[in-house]
Design an enzyme around this catalytic site. Structure first.
Site, mmCIF file in Angstrom:
data_model
loop_
_atom_site.group_PDB
_atom_site.id
_atom_site.type_symbol
_atom_site.label_atom_id
_atom_site.label_comp_id
_atom_site.label_asym_id
_atom_site.label_seq_id
_atom_site.Cartn_x
_atom_site.Cartn_y
_atom_site.Cartn_z
ATOM 1 C CG ASP A 11 -2.121 -0.941 1.025
ATOM 2 O OD1 ASP A 11 -2.181 -1.626 -0.018
ATOM 3 O OD2 ASP A 11 -2.986 -0.983 1.922
ATOM 4 N N GLY A 12 2.017 1.216 0.675
ATOM 5 C CA GLY A 12 2.897 2.385 0.721
ATOM 6 C C GLY A 12 3.379 2.785 -0.672
ATOM 7 C CG ASN A 56 -4.717 5.883 2.875
ATOM 8 O OD1 ASN A 56 -5.721 5.506 2.291
ATOM 9 N ND2 ASN A 56 -3.770 5.057 3.271
ATOM 10 N NE ARG A 79 6.408 19.226 28.715
ATOM 11 C CZ ARG A 79 6.631 19.700 29.927
ATOM 12 N NH1 ARG A 79 5.609 20.109 30.655
ATOM 13 N NH2 ARG A 79 7.853 19.782 30.405
ATOM 14 C CB THR A 81 -9.179 0.248 6.223
ATOM 15 O OG1 THR A 81 -8.807 0.719 4.926
ATOM 16 C CG2 THR A 81 -10.636 -0.134 6.220
ATOM 17 C CB SER A 140 -8.521 6.708 10.426
ATOM 18 O OG SER A 140 -9.736 7.003 11.045
ATOM 19 C CG LEU A 141 -9.270 0.157 11.850
ATOM 20 C CD1 LEU A 141 -10.758 0.400 12.058
ATOM 21 C CD2 LEU A 141 -9.075 -0.963 10.831
ATOM 22 C CB SER A 142 -4.178 2.504 14.463
ATOM 23 O OG SER A 142 -3.773 1.533 13.545
ATOM 24 C CD GLN A 162 3.962 7.332 0.737
ATOM 25 O OE1 GLN A 162 4.407 7.836 -0.285
ATOM 26 N NE2 GLN A 162 3.807 6.035 0.868
#
Lengths: 285, 285, 285, 285
Positions: free
Chosen positions: C71-72, C141, C152, C182, C185-187, C241
């Protein structure tokens, strides 16, 4: 049994509003109680005094540390105070903090409760010992491995008591004490851990593996973390304050420290009161 | 030191595939080892034997319980075995379970390790004691207060060691042991807790207050829960198996039980291996 | 209606296993179909050919891009292909990707379906246009504002269609397309968004305010983000990227791009098949 | 263009404090504006009037519905008002609601803005149409499949546009409109969806599969849900109000309704103001 306090060390958040008058008031009150005080450099300068000391030197010379500031200020000396077995009283000058939970108008009731030997105001807190590249660090809140802003996802090997847990793909990993559970760990979906539960939190930061959930492990665990990724900017951060660059195969070993911090809390507020107020939980009707 | 096992009690999941042949094989193997066995009713009938006993009566009469089934089957007798201080070996007949983690082809290596006195296969597990309406219940996994399917959100008062925590608005609340942390609690965003950490999980089910996060509290806590809502269908569920209807102001008191369960695990698999396999975590490359 | 493809551009992930033979096989097959091809530099060198072009120059000169990689690799040219209205076929050389979902043994069935004009294999994807410091960027993406590893927590002002949403305290903020939902954002607890839903995801990274949950807003929204924090290392990252350092008061404006990407998918696999396989969801018995 | 309102229907939350005086005040104000009004039974009885009508009959007979109560009261007539193409003005008598966001002291400014034809106060909302066992239901917030309190985890087959998504093991599943996204779905980790985004939320309730995350799908999707589990108590719940018992293999089909609700909001508060206030988000300094 009364506690004997001869000298108090004072550290401050320099730009807090009214810090001079609060500081002056505190010194006068300590004098009334025949307690001497040592100021950190920046605090001494605020009052045009000359005999300030570097913040780091205070804990070894006093019987009690008073922090006028926020949680960040307290974190900067917590591990030193713990090593010197000196209790810490955290006064918040703005919003209620998880560590600096004493408001200015409860300083003296808290101080006197402590001196009179009341136990309710003493909250012992565990610390972490982290070893990396031959150096040893102590943390009250958390040890964090975190990728840089433009780095890609990193992979981190995790071992507990020499057993491999996982090769986590994530932005990072937080190892937190119960005290640290309401800090960064909470933002990363970690649970809230009651202060003296003998446990540690492992909370992944933005994990790629969705089933890698926050874990609670024994306080007696020996945690070994190894950076498996090369070529990305990765840091070890200690209590959100000190950062160390990590490279591929660097290892961080974490276990509980041999000493604890005696945190002094207001007699007017227990841990759950603090949670309710900070997190906006409803009370029973 | 060798452990002396004279009689084994066997309970089964009746509709598991090949249950008859697994059962027959187990009985023959026990006989070779000169170990007697008592079957629960339904297991005896499977083999056309007459002397089965009700499942609940077995733990008090044997030295070891073997469960052929899934985690649900084991949960149905875990509290009875714990009360009788009888260890339990859980054999999974299908998918690996968190409690029934011994596959059929590891039954005898596990059994022999246990008899030979090896400690690695013994995993002590805490239980909860819940009291409600004059009755006392014991749970290995969790005590759950839950609204019915068509009921609206309920409100639950929570006290820990007589201090009020919150009046939670939610679908319900899970109080889980470390053992139960990988069960229902995990589905409700609770953390994974290593088995013998002296702590309990409080995990809200679909909380209305978004800041009410899962909490870890001391194993020694006395938890008091009160249903504050009237007119909705609400149940107390014990280990996902026994349900009791609750009404407004009903109180549930929960603390750790005075006894523990000795769960027997395979010498070939530690707790973290189990987690990795059940949750699909990646291993180091 | 048949699609006319005269020239294909090929980009590769250089260190993928067997990349030379896959590349050679692809070129022979294209030749059989009387389709010319242009290779990126690194691909040309793999085959000891001299006429490679910089990756970025390919999309403007071809009728179709084929990506051999992950995908990258696809993300690195997706926005250029979209700007040139050139469709992209992503072939994964290892694990199934959300963007590179065509395995090597389905390349030709996919290619032929596309050439024959079958519509099922074309999946149009929206892109984001982000403007910052006078420059414009396009992303398939996500656009991410993220603090550095030792920085911080930062504070980020968010406006949608000129209405202030919040001053978010967090590690960062993700603005993702459905395609990006997917990914990172999913993480960060963001929802999965079906590809062509006209919506954007706003997902906070480790938010300090626990009630700041992922949001879905209209694809037609104009999003304005301003860094409110000074003195910390903060980056804007585009599709994971390209990184741009941000300072206090820097503004990022985001809206949908004027063009879309035509992503080519295998006729053997729909979006939900992909989800089920990537995320390990169970199928009906 | 002015809107012509001849008759207003009024429904109330009967036990709200001061409901009589608010109701009397509203009727006098409507009279001043030469607008007639019809009361639901219980409202009429509050004022000792005789000509109340059943709540369900009002929408078909009036030009505007005013709800004095909470979101639950509004939900009880929202689908009927939408079917009759009658706009609804929701007045909250206590805490600000997501649907009843007009406080009593903004009733007339809101009403007058609406009558004068201002568009800012009209917020169109999509509804769901759910079909089950030959009957059709309309919902403004959500369609929920949920297990009973003592039932075990259920399994639910999900198809979207005739493609199988998953056989979800969970406590249940929520299908929510954008309007419903701030209701039950939010408690189940679903995202907040801006009101008129053409999308639906699928949010699992306590999913057993940890990677089954909330999904956003096209508003034009046809969703088919089938209960795969036998022998457990399972309900279909519509807008949290109407419950229907489901048995094994029962199918629920859900798609967008053919009509929308015109919800009237205060000119003093936009959607994001409402979010900020309800969820306690910080504003820019």
């Amino acid at each position: 049994m009364k506690r004997k306090i001869e000298t108090v060390g004072i550290v401050i958040k320099p730009h807090a509003p009214n810090i001079e008058s609060i500081l002056r008031d505190l010194m006068q009150n300590l004098e009334k109680r025949r307690i001497g005080c040592l100021l950190e450099d920046v605090a001494a300068r605020k009052l045009l005094l000359k005999d300030g000391l570097p913040r780091e030197e205070l804990p070894a010379r006093v019987d009690l540390m008073i922090v006028l500031g926020g949680d960040g200020t307290l974190l900067s000396i917590a591990h030193l105070a713990a090593q010197s077995h000196v209790p810490v009283l955290g006064v918040n000058l703005g919003r209620l903090g998880f560590l600096t939970e004493v408001p200015t108008d409860e300083i003296y009731i808290t101080l006197d409760s402590f001196i009179q030997g009341k136990n309710g105001v003493l909250s012992p807190r565990r610390l972490l010992e982290a070893r990396c590249r031959g150096k040893t660090y102590y943390c009250l809140n958390d040890v964090v491995i975190n990728k840089g802003a433009v780095a890609r996802m990193i992979q981190i090997g995790i071992w507990i008591d020499d057993k491999e847990i996982a090769a986590l793909k994530a932005d990072g990993l937080i190892v937190a004490t119960p005290t640290g559970s309401t800090g960064y760990s909470l933002s990363a979906q970690g649970p809230i851990v009651q202060p003296y539960v003998p446990a540690l939190v492992l909370a992944p930061i933005c994990p790629h593996t969705l089933s890698f959930r926050p874990m609670i492990i024994s306080l007696n665990s020996r945690i070994r973390i190894q950076l498996l990724t090369a070529g990305e900017e990765v840091y070890l951060t200690l209590d959100g304050q000190r950062g160390i660059s990590l490279g591929k195969n660097d290892v961080v070993e974490i276990e509980k420290a041999a000493f604890e911090l005696s945190l002094i809390s207001s007699p007017k507020r227990n841990y759950f009161d603090l949670l309710k107020e900070k997190l906006g939980w409803a009370a029973t009707p």
